[in-house]
Design an enzyme around this catalytic site. Structure first.
Site, short mmCIF file in Angstrom:
data_model
loop_
_atom_site.label_atom_id
_atom_site.label_comp_id
_atom_site.label_asym_id
_atom_site.label_seq_id
_atom_site.Cartn_x
_atom_site.Cartn_y
_atom_site.Cartn_z
N CYS A 151 0.82 -1.23 0.00
CA CYS A 151 0.00 0.00 0.00
C CYS A 151 0.84 1.26 0.00
O CYS A 151 0.33 2.35 -0.26
CB CYS A 151 -0.95 0.00 1.20
N1 COA Z 1 -19.16 -9.58 9.87
C1 COA Z 1 -19.54 -9.67 11.17
N2 COA Z 1 -18.66 -9.88 12.18
C2 COA Z 1 -17.38 -10.01 11.87
C3 COA Z 1 -16.92 -9.94 10.54
C4 COA Z 1 -17.87 -9.72 9.53
N3 COA Z 1 -17.50 -9.62 8.23
N4 COA Z 1 -15.58 -10.10 10.53
C5 COA Z 1 -15.21 -10.29 11.82
N5 COA Z 1 -16.29 -10.24 12.62
C6 COA Z 1 -16.34 -10.39 14.07
C7 COA Z 1 -15.20 -11.24 14.58
O1 COA Z 1 -15.55 -12.60 14.52
C8 COA Z 1 -15.04 -10.73 16.00
O2 COA Z 1 -16.02 -11.34 16.80
P1 COA Z 1 -15.70 -11.75 18.34
O3 COA Z 1 -15.39 -10.44 19.01
O4 COA Z 1 -16.95 -12.41 18.77
O5 COA Z 1 -14.51 -12.65 18.26
C9 COA Z 1 -15.40 -9.26 15.91
O6 COA Z 1 -16.16 -9.12 14.70
C10 COA Z 1 -14.19 -8.36 15.84
O7 COA Z 1 -13.28 -8.84 14.81
P2 COA Z 1 -11.90 -8.17 14.53
O8 COA Z 1 -11.26 -8.85 13.37
O9 COA Z 1 -11.12 -8.10 15.80
O10 COA Z 1 -12.39 -6.72 14.07
P3 COA Z 1 -11.64 -5.36 14.04
O11 COA Z 1 -12.39 -4.41 14.88
O12 COA Z 1 -10.18 -5.52 14.29
O13 COA Z 1 -11.84 -4.90 12.52
C11 COA Z 1 -10.52 -4.75 10.49
C12 COA Z 1 -11.31 -5.65 11.46
C13 COA Z 1 -9.86 -5.61 9.47
C14 COA Z 1 -11.51 -3.79 9.84
C15 COA Z 1 -9.47 -3.94 11.29
O14 COA Z 1 -8.73 -4.77 12.12
C16 COA Z 1 -8.51 -3.19 10.41
O15 COA Z 1 -8.88 -2.41 9.54
N6 COA Z 1 -7.21 -3.34 10.68
C17 COA Z 1 -6.15 -2.64 9.98
C18 COA Z 1 -6.22 -3.00 8.57
C19 COA Z 1 -5.18 -2.40 7.73
O16 COA Z 1 -4.89 -1.24 7.78
N7 COA Z 1 -4.62 -3.20 6.91
C20 COA Z 1 -3.69 -2.75 6.00
C21 COA Z 1 -4.03 -3.34 4.71
S1 COA Z 1 -3.16 -2.46 3.55
#
Ligand code: COA
Length: 379
Positions: free
Chosen positions: A163
């Site tokens: 990215c």
């Molecule tokens: N729909 C519903 N629930 C979902 C889901 C979906 N699509 N995906 C995950 N969940 C649930 C998980 O199972 C988890 O449930 P639990 O608390 O019961 O275990 C909960 O939501 C939280 O999941 P988590 O993965 O910890 O979410 P998050 O708040 O960390 O958000 C991202 C996920 C990916 C949006 C976030 O971590 C993020 O953006 N991180 C940085 C990404 C980034 O910058 N990446 C660089 C790429 S270039």
């Protein structure tokens, strides 16, 4: 060289260009398709799930996606196959060697816009960098294909820093200008992220979108009147396994791993969030200070567009207070994470109200980890 001016050795951004594919997928459409896939999988594997041999898949939710990421929709090159629960991958029919490759095609569209905006004759462009998160093939370089299609002489090459690719490309181009090795360099970022996204993975199926951007980095001596001075650029990398894609040319030497999920984008989202936020906040502050500019004087922050909450936390850490949408604009709500292109789109769409002399910081970050920054002054 076809111009008569003496070069300044001072890099500027003369213009930007953007190509957005026509088709969009809303969160509602995406979740509907994903949940039909989940229902189908769970029905087909009901016995194994009941026996405890296979884990039942969990449905996705529109509310979660919007709350966790800020993303509401994304543009893609091929909507229908992505949303077909039996396919869930883009389908872009193979092209002959005589046709433009997909990345070159959309890269050329963005590049033409940047050239036109700057009023630049291709005879004055010396180099093309194709700076993107994924490459369609190892060689010949997409950059050379774009160069050929635009009729540019000189040289071209591909570079991948995930990215951060566009910002690493901008520093590379700026260094060519600073050294006098070039006077005009196109940095093109065609991002067909739908090809590396695992549309069957609940944790990440909503993240990415397709788009292409171009940035024309030039010597101040030949730049159009309206441009951005590049006051400084800075790059940083720190190894991490938390964002990874193991797709590569040696996959065929390990057939046991072919087709597995790690050959697509995989991340530990929480860890990425926690580890990258302080690194980016630190770069914003120290880069402004290094250049003798009070960080508070940054009129605009064009940040990487991965996650709205993440950007809000970066800004709070950097500035000690909430930073509003006017100062740090968001485009990921409409476009998703467009990898290297995201910060460039934020810049392209949010500068026309800026006054001459105002400062802005372009800052992208992602896998590697990698962070790239460019401090700009609107002229
Ligand atoms: N729909 C519903 N629930 C979902 C889901 C979906 N699509 N995906 C995950 N969940 C649930 C998980 O199972 C988890 O449930 P639990 O608390 O019961 O275990 C909960 O939501 C939280 O999941 P988590 O993965 O910890 O979410 P998050 O708040 O960390 O958000 C991202 C996920 C990916 C949006 C976030 O971590 C993020 O953006 N991180 C940085 C990404 C980034 O910058 N990446 C660089 C790429 S270039």
């Amino acid at each position: 060289m076809s111009h008569n001016k003496t070069l300044a050795g001072r890099p500027v951004i003369s213009s930007t260009g953007l190509f957005t594919p026509a088709e969009t997928i809303t969160n509602e459409e995406l979740v509907d398709s994903f949940n039909r896939y989940v229902e189908r999988f769970n029905a087909e594997n009901a016995d194994a799930i009941a026996a405890g041999d296979t884990a039942a898949l969990q449905p996705s939710s529109v509310e979660f996606i919007e709350k966790a990421s800020g993303i509401k929709a994304r543009h893609v090159m091929a909507k229908e196959p992505i949303l077909d629960p039996g396919t869930m991958e883009p389908r872009l029919p193979e092209r002959s060697n005589e046709e433009l490759s997909f990345m070159a095609e959309i890269g050329v569209k963005a590049a033409r816009q940047a050239l036109e905006q700057a009023g630049r004759d291709v005879a004055d462009v010396d180099a093309v960098l194709c700076a993107a998160s994924n490459m369609e093939r190892p060689y010949p370089a997409m950059a050379i294909e774009i160069q050929q299609e635009l009729g540019i002489e000189g040289f071209a090459f591909d570079m991948n820093v995930a990215c951060s690719s566009a910002t690493f490309g901008i520093q590379t181009a700026a260094d060519y200008i600073r050294s006098g090795n070039a006077k005009s360099v196109l940095v093109v970022s065609p991002e067909i992220t739908s090809g590396h996204l695992n549309w069957r993975d609940r944790d990440s199926h909503f993240i990415f979108g397709d788009v292409a951007t171009a940035v024309l980095v030039e010597d101040a001596a030949i730049a159009p009147d309206t441009h951005w001075d590049i006051l400084g650029t800075r790059l940083k990398t720190v190894f991490s396994n938390n964002i990874r894609n193991n797709f590569g040319f040696l996959n065929r030497a390990s057939p046991e791993g072919e087709g597995k999920a790690d050959k697509l984008f995989v991340q530990e989202g929480r860890k990425v969030f926690k580890e990258v936020v302080p690194m980016v906040a630190e770069m914003i502050v120290t880069e402004a200070e290094r250049l003798g500019i009070d960080p508070q004087a940054l009129r605009r922050l064009w940040l990487h567009q991965a996650n709205a909450r993440m950007n809000a936390m970066i800004l709070k850490l950097a500035f000690g207070e909430e930073v509003g949408a006017d100062r740090a604009p968001t485009v990921l709500d409409r476009l998703g994470n467009t990898a290297a292109a995201g910060a460039i789109i934020a810049l392209e769409e949010n500068h026309r109200d800026m006054k001459s002399g105002e400062y802005g910081l372009l800052c992208a970050f992602g896998a590697g980890y990698s962070i790239g920054g460019a401090l700009l002054r609107m002229m």
